[in-house]
Scaffold this motif. Structure first.
Motif, PDB file in Angstrom:
ATOM      1  N   ARG A 205      37.958  45.678  41.144  1.00  0.00           N
ATOM      2  CA  ARG A 205      37.591  44.971  39.922  1.00  0.00           C
ATOM      3  C   ARG A 205      36.447  43.978  40.169  1.00  0.00           C
TER       4      ARG A 205
ATOM      5  N   ALA B  74      32.655  44.159  38.635  1.00  0.00           N
ATOM      6  CA  ALA B  74      32.009  43.027  37.957  1.00  0.00           C
ATOM      7  C   ALA B  74      30.540  42.926  38.359  1.00  0.00           C
TER       8      ALA B  74
ATOM      9  N   SER C 228      27.066  44.171  35.868  1.00  0.00           N
ATOM     10  CA  SER C 228      26.131  43.088  35.558  1.00  0.00           C
ATOM     11  C   SER C 228      24.677  43.503  35.760  1.00  0.00           C
TER      12      SER C 228
ATOM     13  N   GLU D  10      25.552  36.160  36.826  1.00  0.00           N
ATOM     14  CA  GLU D  10      26.383  36.685  35.750  1.00  0.00           C
ATOM     15  C   GLU D  10      27.631  37.370  36.305  1.00  0.00           C
TER      16      GLU D  10
ATOM     17  N   ALA E 173      30.455  34.856  37.253  1.00  0.00           N
ATOM     18  CA  ALA E 173      31.234  34.403  36.098  1.00  0.00           C
ATOM     19  C   ALA E 173      32.328  35.416  35.754  1.00  0.00           C
ATOM     20  N   LYS E 174      31.987  36.714  35.807  1.00  0.00           N
ATOM     21  CA  LYS E 174      32.992  37.755  35.565  1.00  0.00           C
ATOM     22  C   LYS E 174      34.065  37.740  36.657  1.00  0.00           C
TER      23      LYS E 174
ATOM     24  N   ASP F  33      35.075  35.241  38.499  1.00  0.00           N
ATOM     25  CA  ASP F  33      35.966  34.096  38.327  1.00  0.00           C
ATOM     26  C   ASP F  33      37.059  34.406  37.310  1.00  0.00           C
ATOM     27  N   ALA F  34      36.670  35.041  36.201  1.00  0.00           N
ATOM     28  CA  ALA F  34      37.648  35.386  35.170  1.00  0.00           C
ATOM     29  C   ALA F  34      38.646  36.411  35.685  1.00  0.00           C
ATOM     30  N   ILE F  35      38.167  37.398  36.426  1.00  0.00           N
ATOM     31  CA  ILE F  35      39.049  38.435  36.976  1.00  0.00           C
ATOM     32  C   ILE F  35      40.032  37.825  37.970  1.00  0.00           C
TER      33      ILE F  35
ATOM     34  N   GLY G 227      41.002  34.750  38.245  1.00  0.00           N
ATOM     35  CA  GLY G 227      41.933  33.838  37.598  1.00  0.00           C
ATOM     36  C   GLY G 227      43.047  34.548  36.864  1.00  0.00           C
ATOM     37  N   ALA G 228      42.779  35.726  36.362  1.00  0.00           N
ATOM     38  CA  ALA G 228      43.772  36.445  35.558  1.00  0.00           C
ATOM     39  C   ALA G 228      44.589  37.445  36.353  1.00  0.00           C
ATOM     40  N   TYR G 229      44.139  37.813  37.550  1.00  0.00           N
ATOM     41  CA  TYR G 229      44.802  38.893  38.288  1.00  0.00           C
ATOM     42  C   TYR G 229      46.081  38.381  38.944  1.00  0.00           C
TER      43      TYR G 229
END
Length: 499
Positions: free
Chosen positions: A362, A366, A370, A383, A386-387, A389-391, A393-395
């Motif tokens: 994943r 990302a 990009s 860019e 940023a993706k 970080d979101a991945i 944080g949620a994984y």
């Protein structure tokens, strides 16, 4: 090798077609072919590499004519002089050096070509006809005369003995002479490799030889002392950095062959076999589809060998519970590919392996998604982070070491000052041209970020072939499975030696 334009419908159609073709190839390979594939293990360094394609077998002649015209534009009133490679030692098929082939498409030993920026004419110098070699040994070849000129699209093809007279005339006019300064590149190498070898040889107190290119330049300077000699490599490198549509088609086919080889290795993998047995599977596919040989040494690593970026001993046994990292591609019609996949030795990801692999995948995706045309690599990385970080944080990560490895992976990109995303691929697997300010149509390169668990001496790395297009990018190797379920599905299919 260590290092989509996603229009969904066309990409999906390409992927489905490639998978269908892969299945057809697999079904055609009967068990008796395994014996042939296994026999490849006895070959040493592709000593019998074939076939020998010429430029006319690969491209229409106007592809080379166009390249020479662009050289003429860049050298102005000067002349470009290139020498082809020599004969191979022993009974080895000839492979031309990349710069000479790019300009001429000619595959003959000791050829010399002169591209004249003033007259807009090209002259090729060849060795004279050897009737014994052509009529009794090797079959027809090129030799001086009108027939060679017609078959190569070159204005005149003269005897090599006449080169000195032409050179003297250039000297009288004080013409600038452009010639490659860098040592030649043949198969299984990139520009930096022969450069490093030449440097080591020259500085070796028990050797000290100069390169063939240095000797050629010295001879030119002696013959035309009033002429300035300049390096042609930067001009050719800049041209080669942007692939023509015809070049892209060959790279695409090299990548298709690479993917078929990787999937065949997936099917055959199982605990107890050696890394080199998977190499044999790939080499069968390479040769089945007309590759000259490999693009680079096989990087097939199981277990803790995955830690190393260029592990290539290929002598370890696959163990139950290992992950296998497979990085191998063919030298196909003078162009290369470079794709890496990771799969479980026993055909099934354990829950922990799946957690490690999927979070890496994943984060890798990302970065891939990009990529934008006309954009600087540093902006793309910004860019992508940023993706990531979101991945991250949620994984739902459950393993502390995997979480630490993934976090370190993201942090390396966050603090990166890199001006490229990976390495270019073309006539060399680490192709010439160097990092560019922005990604432009016709560029081909790979993405291959590694993630590691130091405490376990394990690494994981994927790699795909990216073509920059006018509207985005295309992942040329997208048809090679990367999702765990797809990998396991391929590994359940029969392989060359696994029923």
């Amino acid at each position: 090798m260590r290092h989509t334009l996603f229009t969904a419908a066309p990409g999906a159609e390409r992927d489905r077609a490639a998978m269908v073709q892969a299945a057809a190839l697999r079904d055609a390979m009967t068990r008796r072919l395994f014996a042939i594939a296994a026999g490849l293990l006895g070959l040493v360094a592709w000593a019998s590499a074939q076939p020998v394609f010429t430029g006319a077998d690969i491209f229409p002649l106007d592809e080379f004519v166009s390249r020479r015209a662009r050289i003429m534009e860049r050298i102005g009133d000067g002349v470009a002089i290139l020498q082809g490679t020599t004969e191979r030692p022993g009974e080895q098929p000839l492979r031309q050096n990349n710069q000479f082939f790019y300009v001429t498409g000619v595959v003959e030993p000791r050829a010399i070509v002169v591209v004249d920026g003033r007259s807009k004419k090209t002259t090729l110098f060849l060795q004279p006809l050897n009737e014994r070699r052509e009529q009794r040994m090797f079959g027809p070849g090129l030799h001086p005369g009108d027939e060679a000129a017609r078959s190569t699209g070159i204005d005149a093809v003269l005897s090599r003995d006449e080169f000195a007279a032409l050179l003297a005339g250039l000297g009288r006019d004080r013409r600038v002479v452009y010639t490659p300064f860098r040592p030649e590149v043949l198969g299984e190498a990139s520009a930096g490799d022969p450069v490093a070898l030449a440097r080591a040889t020259k500085t070796d107190p028990w050797d000290g030889r100069q390169s063939r290119e240095e000797a050629f330049i010295a001879n030119i300077k002696n013959a035309v002392p009033a002429s300035e000699t300049k390096d042609l490599d930067p001009i050719l490198d800049a041209m080669r950095a942007i692939k023509s549509p015809r070049e892209v088609a060959v790279v695409r086919e090299a990548t298709r062959i690479t993917g078929l080889a990787i999937m065949e290795a997936m099917r055959d993998a199982r605990p107890g076999i050696y890394e080199y047995e998977l190499q044999a599977d790939a080499e069968f596919v390479f040769k089945k589809h007309g590759a000259y040989g490999p693009s680079y040494f096989a990087l097939i690593a199981t277990g803790t060998n995955t830690w190393y970026s260029h592990y290539h001993r290929n002598t370890a046994r696959l163990a139950d519970g290992d992950l296998v990292q497979f990085d191998y591609a063919p030298d196909y019609k003078y162009y290369q590919s470079d794709v890496t996949r990771v799969f479980p030795a026993n055909g099934h990801f354990t829950p922990r392996q799946r957690e490690l692999y999927v979070i890496y995948l994943r984060l890798y995706q990302a970065l891939m998604t990009s990529i934008k045309v006309h954009t600087a690599p540093r902006q793309i990385i910004k860019e992508a982070v940023a993706k990531m970080d979101a991945i991250l944080g949620a994984y739902p990560l459950t393993d502390a070491r995997i979480k630490a490895a993934a976090t370190a992976f993201v942090e390396r990109y966050r603090t990166s000052n890199a001006n490229s995303l990976g390495h270019s691929v073309g006539m060399e697997v680490h192709d010439v041209g160097g990092p560019a300010p922005t990604l432009e149509p016709g560029m081909v390169f790979t993405i291959e970020p590694a993630m590691q668990i130091p405490e376990e001496h394990l690494g994981i790395r994927l790699e795909d072939m990216i073509l920059i297009t006018e509207s985005g990018y295309e992942n040329l190797s997208a048809f090679v499975p990367v999702e765990p379920d797809d990998i396991e599905r391929v590994m359940r299919e029969p392989g060359l030696s696994k029923k």
